[in-house]
Every structure is written in C-alpha cells, then in structure tokens.
Design a protein around this motif. Sequence first.
Motif, PDB file in Angstrom:
ATOM      1  N   LEU A 371       0.848  -1.191   0.000  1.00 41.25           N
ATOM      2  CA  LEU A 371       0.000   0.000   0.000  1.00 41.25           C
ATOM      3  C   LEU A 371       0.887   1.245   0.000  1.00 41.25           C
ATOM      4  O   LEU A 371       1.659   1.461   0.943  1.00 41.25           O
ATOM      5  N   ALA A 372       0.781   2.014  -1.079  1.00 36.19           N
ATOM      6  CA  ALA A 372       1.519   3.292  -1.189  1.00 36.19           C
ATOM      7  C   ALA A 372       0.460   4.386  -1.314  1.00 36.19           C
ATOM      8  O   ALA A 372       0.464   5.174  -2.249  1.00 36.19           O
ATOM      9  N   THR A 373      -0.466   4.378  -0.350  1.00 33.92           N
ATOM     10  CA  THR A 373      -1.701   5.153  -0.496  1.00 33.92           C
ATOM     11  C   THR A 373      -1.676   6.509   0.202  1.00 33.92           C
ATOM     12  O   THR A 373      -2.712   7.155   0.330  1.00 33.92           O
ATOM     13  N   GLY A 374      -0.511   6.950   0.647  1.00 28.95           N
ATOM     14  CA  GLY A 374      -0.375   8.337   1.086  1.00 28.95           C
ATOM     15  C   GLY A 374      -0.651   8.577   2.553  1.00 28.95           C
ATOM     16  O   GLY A 374      -0.677   7.657   3.375  1.00 28.95           O
ATOM     17  N   PHE A 375      -0.882   9.857   2.859  1.00 25.04           N
ATOM     18  CA  PHE A 375      -0.900  10.318   4.253  1.00 25.04           C
ATOM     19  C   PHE A 375      -2.099  11.229   4.514  1.00 25.04           C
ATOM     20  O   PHE A 375      -2.597  11.886   3.609  1.00 25.04           O
ATOM     21  N   ASP A 376      -2.493  11.265   5.773  1.00 27.65           N
ATOM     22  CA  ASP A 376      -3.408  12.309   6.241  1.00 27.65           C
ATOM     23  C   ASP A 376      -2.502  13.510   6.517  1.00 27.65           C
ATOM     24  O   ASP A 376      -1.955  13.674   7.611  1.00 27.65           O
ATOM     25  N   ALA A 377      -2.322  14.303   5.460  1.00 27.25           N
ATOM     26  CA  ALA A 377      -1.215  15.274   5.454  1.00 27.25           C
ATOM     27  C   ALA A 377      -1.490  16.485   6.329  1.00 27.25           C
ATOM     28  O   ALA A 377      -2.626  16.938   6.468  1.00 27.25           O
ATOM     29  N   ALA A 399     -11.893  21.190  12.906  1.00 26.67           N
ATOM     30  CA  ALA A 399     -12.801  20.274  12.192  1.00 26.67           C
ATOM     31  C   ALA A 399     -13.171  20.802  10.807  1.00 26.67           C
ATOM     32  O   ALA A 399     -13.370  20.039   9.864  1.00 26.67           O
ATOM     33  N   ARG A 400     -13.254  22.140  10.654  1.00 25.48           N
ATOM     34  CA  ARG A 400     -13.587  22.723   9.350  1.00 25.48           C
ATOM     35  C   ARG A 400     -12.329  23.158   8.605  1.00 25.48           C
ATOM     36  O   ARG A 400     -12.386  23.999   7.709  1.00 25.48           O
ATOM     37  N   GLY A 401     -11.198  22.587   8.995  1.00 22.81           N
ATOM     38  CA  GLY A 401      -9.921  22.944   8.372  1.00 22.81           C
ATOM     39  C   GLY A 401      -9.009  23.601   9.396  1.00 22.81           C
ATOM     40  O   GLY A 401      -9.486  24.267  10.310  1.00 22.81           O
ATOM     41  N   ASN A 491      -7.738  13.464  -0.174  1.00 23.37           N
ATOM     42  CA  ASN A 491      -7.482  12.007  -0.199  1.00 23.37           C
ATOM     43  C   ASN A 491      -8.035  11.311   1.030  1.00 23.37           C
ATOM     44  O   ASN A 491      -7.996  10.088   1.115  1.00 23.37           O
ATOM     45  N   ILE A 492      -8.545  12.074   1.991  1.00 28.61           N
ATOM     46  CA  ILE A 492      -9.045  11.463   3.229  1.00 28.61           C
ATOM     47  C   ILE A 492     -10.565  11.635   3.262  1.00 28.61           C
ATOM     48  O   ILE A 492     -11.057  12.772   3.340  1.00 28.61           O
ATOM     49  N   PRO A 493     -11.313  10.518   3.196  1.00 29.44           N
ATOM     50  CA  PRO A 493     -12.772  10.648   3.190  1.00 29.44           C
ATOM     51  C   PRO A 493     -13.253  11.426   4.421  1.00 29.44           C
ATOM     52  O   PRO A 493     -12.812  11.175   5.535  1.00 29.44           O
ATOM     53  N   GLY A 494     -14.132  12.401   4.197  1.00 26.57           N
ATOM     54  CA  GLY A 494     -14.719  13.170   5.296  1.00 26.57           C
ATOM     55  C   GLY A 494     -13.883  14.354   5.748  1.00 26.57           C
ATOM     56  O   GLY A 494     -14.358  15.183   6.527  1.00 26.57           O
ATOM     57  N   LYS A 495     -12.637  14.455   5.272  1.00 26.47           N
ATOM     58  CA  LYS A 495     -11.795  15.584   5.707  1.00 26.47           C
ATOM     59  C   LYS A 495     -12.240  16.860   4.980  1.00 26.47           C
ATOM     60  O   LYS A 495     -12.503  16.823   3.778  1.00 26.47           O
ATOM     61  N   GLU A 496     -12.346  17.949   5.749  1.00 28.46           N
ATOM     62  CA  GLU A 496     -12.755  19.225   5.155  1.00 28.46           C
ATOM     63  C   GLU A 496     -11.744  19.638   4.081  1.00 28.46           C
ATOM     64  O   GLU A 496     -10.536  19.579   4.315  1.00 28.46           O
ATOM     65  N   ARG A 497     -12.237  20.042   2.916  1.00 29.12           N
ATOM     66  CA  ARG A 497     -11.315  20.427   1.843  1.00 29.12           C
ATOM     67  C   ARG A 497     -10.905  21.893   1.990  1.00 29.12           C
ATOM     68  O   ARG A 497     -11.672  22.793   1.667  1.00 29.12           O
ATOM     69  N   VAL A 498      -9.693  22.086   2.482  1.00 30.58           N
ATOM     70  CA  VAL A 498      -9.131  23.427   2.634  1.00 30.58           C
ATOM     71  C   VAL A 498      -7.692  23.349   2.152  1.00 30.58           C
ATOM     72  O   VAL A 498      -6.959  22.450   2.558  1.00 30.58           O
TER      73      VAL A 498
END
Length: 527
Positions: A371-377, A399-401, A491-498
């Motif tokens: 698995l080379a699937t990255g990070f919760d950056a 929570a909102r970024g 790339n992280i499901p549910g993570k706020e896009r900021v």
Amino acid sequence: MPDHDALIIGAGFAGLYQLHLLRGRGFDAHVVEAGADVGGTWYWNRYPGARCDIESVEYSYSFDPDLEQEWEWSERYAAQPELHAYARHVADRFDLRKDITFGVRITALDWSEDRREWTVTGDDGSVRTARHVIAATGCLSMPSRPDFPGLAEFAGELHRTSNWPSEDVDLTGKRVAVIGTGSSGLQTITAIAPVVGELTVFQRTPCFAVPAHNGPAQPRLAEARGRYREIRKANRLSPDGFQCHNGQIPLLDTDPAAVHAEFDRRWETGGLCFDRSFPDILTDLTANETAAEYVRSRIRAKVRDPELAEKLSPRTYPIASKRMCVDTGYYEVFNRPNVSLVDLTEQPIRWFTRRGIVAGDTEHDLDVVILATGFDAMTGALDAIDIRSGGRTLREKWARGPRTYLGLMSAGFPNLFLVCGPQSPSVLSNMLTSIEQHVEWIGTALAYLKDHDRTRMEALPENEDNWVTTTNDLANLTLMPRAASWYLGANIPGKERVFMPFVGGVGLYKQVSEGVAAARYHGFDLS
Ligand code: N01
C-alpha cells in the motif's frame, strides 16, 4: 516548575535541530519520539527505492558549516539509508540522544492556564510537564488507511511504504501488487520491478513525473562546499527553498519553439524545477496545459504501448497542482513483460480475497500487496493527539480545516508551537529550508519570552483569521486548489477540503514571519 522548558514531539530533522538549538541557548529541552531511532520520515519510509526529490546538497542542514564540509553525500538524490545515516550522524555528533526518549508516542496534551504548562502524556502511561510544547510531528507522518473491503482476509504479505519493515522483505519471483502511484508508489514500483515475478500496479490517478537524472553527488558537492553560505542564503529568500531558476516571462508571451526548448533544457537537467519554467504555468490553464502536454509527449516516447501510455498520462488535473514526482525510469518499467497496469477508473477495487484483489471483474492472485496510499497530510499527526486547552480540543477547532497564525501557533492553544504547520510553506518547499527557518523562529521567540520575563505566548484570533484568509486567497489565485490532492485533504474521506500550505513562497514567508518577530511579535499575546 515544569519538568522541562520545552518538550519536542518527534526526532525527525525538525526535532533534532530544535533540540540542538534550544539546548545551545540554555533551555532544558527534551524530545519524545515514537520510533526506535531518529530520522522521522527517513526512519519510517524504508521502502525499496525511497530517496529525496531535492538534491542532497540542499536537502541538508545548514546550521553547522563543519557538518556541511565533512558529510559526504554519495548521490545527487540520496537514498533512504543514507538520509537515515545522516540523521543518526547528526544525533551522535551533537550528542542529542541523551535528551531523547524513544519508543513513546504522545497521546495527549493538556494546557493548565494556572500553572502555565502543558501536561504531556505518552502511550506508555508516562506523564511529563513542559512550559512549551513544540510539535515537530512532520507534515506527512500519519499514513492514510483506506478501508478496502476484505483487506483482513488477504492471506499473503501486506506492507505499507509508510511503515516498511526494518528486516529484509524478499520479493524475488513473487506476484506483487502496488496500490498508489504518488511519489512513494513510483519509487517502489521502479525499484522492485526487476526483482519480482509479476508486478501489478493499481492506479487511481496517474502522476506527472520528471526525470531525476540521479548520479554521483560530485562535482556538485564540491562546488556547493565552496559557496555554501551564498546558496543557503539564496534558498531562504527563494520561492521554493532550493536553487531553481524561476522563469519570469509568461509562457503565453513566449514563442512556442522557445517554450519547447526551455522544457527540453529543464527535462535534461532533471528535478522539480520543471514547473518553474514560466510563471503562468500555475496560474493559467492554457499555459498549464502546454506544460502538461509536453510531459505527456515524453510519456508517449517512453512507453511502447500507446494505450498504456495514455492510461499513464494525467488528464484530470493541472500539472503541478499535485506534487510532481521525480523518477528514475518509472515509465520505462511498463515496457517490461512482468509489469501490468490496472486502471482503477475502469476497474475499481471491489474487495480483497484470501488470494488477492478483485478489481472490476478480474481477480488478481497475489503473494504480496504494497500500500503506497499516502498520508493524512499536515493535520493527521496533530489530530491523532488529544490536545486540550480551555475546554476545547485542537481537533474540534480544526474540524472545518486547520487555522493557524503563520503556521506556527493556533489561537486558544498557548505555548504550543508547530514546526511547518498548516498555512506555512512547508510541503511546497525544500522541507529542510523551511524546517530550519521555523526552528530558528521558535528558538528566538522562546529566548525573547525568557529575556522579557514572559511565560505565555498565544496567537491572537483576529491575526489568525487574517492569515488564514490571506493563505486561502493566495491559493485561489493559482490552479493548485483544482486538483483533488492531499494539499486539500481530498485524499481522506470526510476531511474538510481546505488548501493547507502557504503558496506565497519561502522568501515572502520569511519576510512576513521575521517582520512579525521584529515588531515584538505582532499578532501574538505575550504575558
Ligand atoms: O502519497 P500520495 P505518497 N484506492 O498521496 C492512491 C512526499 N514524498 O506517499 O491520487 C486506490 O502522493 C492515490 O490516488 P489519488 C511527497 O511530497 C516524497 O506517494 O488519490 N488508490 C495516489 O496515487 C509526496 O507528494 C518522496 O487518486 C488510492 C497514491 O495512492 C508525498 O510524500 C517520496 C487510494 C498516494 O499518493 C506523498 O506521497 C515519497 C485508494 N483507496 C513521498 N487511496 C520523495 O521523493 C490513495 N490512493 C522525497
């Protein structure tokens, strides 16, 4: 009195220098590190082929001229074992290990306003107190954990690039799958293809890769040693934190033949400066598409099967809006008879079985999955710690970024400093340049507090709001937010896009952050 003036979380490149610097200024500092050794990224990411994508002469500490002169890099882009050896050498050379606790992961930070100290709890039950906490936790240190149905059923070997075993993994002759085609996937795929029996690459989004043209570190190392002070100073004032000629004339104002010639020149030089050829590549879609098409033409020239070349060619996001990869024969790997590609946009992974992976209608029998699937950056490592102050957690606040002032502190969380936090240049730059600038800024701030009899420092909410707005506005002037990248948390499901990093560049950031310090820490409350 608290146990320590400063507790530093993490013994990667940031934590090591922070410890050295604070000790040198008379502070009692201590590092707590989850791993068994120093090195951070270069301790955990031991996968085959791992190496840096900034040249080692610049991806190195600048704080000690003797170290610069004495350490011998063997390659232009050092591989993981050499980078790890460098971190170990620095720890020994400056006698840092005596102030590092290994094998303890920090799980909680609790701020006491009365005592003006943090209580720091580790996963071994240990409790320490510190006036200041410095999170040197890394921007890419919390692996993402995609939830593949049936993953636990798989009877073969499962490895993650982000936590590769320290003992040898023998892949000889095996049927191996790699999931993920970012930098980690690319490097792994290129390194293992000649060794494994069959290699199946599961690709969700193709990447843009420029060649490294890796080779011996000399003669560049000798040349750099002759003028290191000049190079380091220029790096601190540059947009990216490393030597890169930034083209000033827009691509759209340049003759197409000259554009092509400039791309050719940068391609032959190799490395990440490719996207700095023209200033409008990251701001104008037409200019961007010209650069993207140039790279696609290079992919077509390298990959013999035109259909495969097309699948490997990115078309869904602007070039450089995701971190570009620096490769050493990646595309050529797909000309090998033992390598095949599964395009997940056509054949999505449905589930894992005992024997392998079902993608689309096909079951792929496998001995090993990587698995080379990255990070919760950028926020993942901090989110993993229960950080509490004034009845609120940092996780709730973010929570909102993420929200920071200068990427260094977050309002409501006094005396907690972040090295290369969100809204600083960090991952868009040479990390070593940005790490050193932050470590020094934090060291100077702590010395200022001490000299002025202050025990508490906190970012003010209105200055934080302004900084967050500034960083968002700057990012929106570019094409960078147009990709579903980890810069945005996409790339992280549910993570706020900021959009998290500061796109204004290392030099501009340095001027602002050092101007703030010179103005007696304007925008911070010191008490
Ligand atoms: O991680 P990534 P990385 N199903 O997030 C795919 C630095 N670095 O570890 O793009 C299927 O880039 C994902 O697909 P998509 C460098 O800054 C540097 O490779 O999200 N696929 C992508 O292809 C770099 O940018 C070096 O659609 C899934 C891949 O996994 C950063 O670290 C070396 C999936 C992840 O790529 C991160 O790189 C290594 C799923 N559920 C890393 N989830 C140097 O050279 C994710 N993917 C210095």
